[in-house]
Write an enzyme that holds these catalytic residues in place. Sequence first.
Site, PDB file in Angstrom:
ATOM      1  N   ASP A   9       0.882  -1.151   0.000  1.00  0.00           N
ATOM      2  CA  ASP A   9       0.000   0.000   0.000  1.00  0.00           C
ATOM      3  C   ASP A   9       0.935   1.220   0.000  1.00  0.00           C
ATOM      4  O   ASP A   9       2.119   1.097   0.331  1.00  0.00           O
ATOM      5  CB  ASP A   9      -0.874  -0.042   1.263  1.00  0.00           C
ATOM      6  CG  ASP A   9      -1.653   1.248   1.480  1.00  0.00           C
ATOM      7  OD1 ASP A   9      -2.276   1.725   0.519  1.00  0.00           O
ATOM      8  OD2 ASP A   9      -1.622   1.774   2.611  1.00  0.00           O
ATOM      9  N   ASP A  11       0.123   5.128   0.996  1.00  0.00           N
ATOM     10  CA  ASP A  11       0.005   6.103   2.087  1.00  0.00           C
ATOM     11  C   ASP A  11       0.003   5.401   3.442  1.00  0.00           C
ATOM     12  O   ASP A  11      -0.826   4.536   3.701  1.00  0.00           O
ATOM     13  CB  ASP A  11      -1.260   6.944   1.912  1.00  0.00           C
ATOM     14  CG  ASP A  11      -1.259   7.723   0.596  1.00  0.00           C
ATOM     15  OD1 ASP A  11      -0.170   8.011   0.078  1.00  0.00           O
ATOM     16  OD2 ASP A  11      -2.355   8.029   0.087  1.00  0.00           O
TER      17      ASP A  11
END
Length: 178
Positions: A9, A11
């Site tokens: 992922d 952020d």
Amino acid sequence: MFMKLVILDRDGVINLDSDAYIKSLEEWIPIPSSIDAIARLSKAGWTVAVATNQSGLARGYYDLSTLETMHVRLRELVAEQGGDVGLIVHCPHGPDDGCDCRKPRPGMLLRIAEHYGVDLAGIWFVGDSSGDLEAAQAVDCQPVLVKTGKGERTLAKALPAGTLVFDDLAAVAAHLLQ
């Protein structure tokens, strides 16, 4: 042939997260140890792909060229340390758009698998949110939670069975490179 692939992922895992969204290159602040971790994995023969929800696009907070600028910067920083970032896929949709790509749905993970021609079973997907872990679980990836970003908040909730927990991406890389 087994491909050493790890999916991240963005952020909260690679860069600092913000509840107000990351809307500009200036707001995209990398976690230095994460850039180093990606470079180390890459140099050791791992392919590092990224799957990131970017509903700020649907909300009009920033445009695609701004998002691309952030990803070019990510690639530059990793390259400066001798590494490489693989495929980066994003979901541009809002939470109510009903797409199949927005995590916790696994569409982006399936796109990465198709791109590399791999089976996702057992592939590590590293995230900081329940949505990341649920997307991993949906396609038989190994869910991995880091405590950066929303990780500590996520840790307070029920985690999918078999979820591995690490302090940060650097700790994940250290484990994979053992």
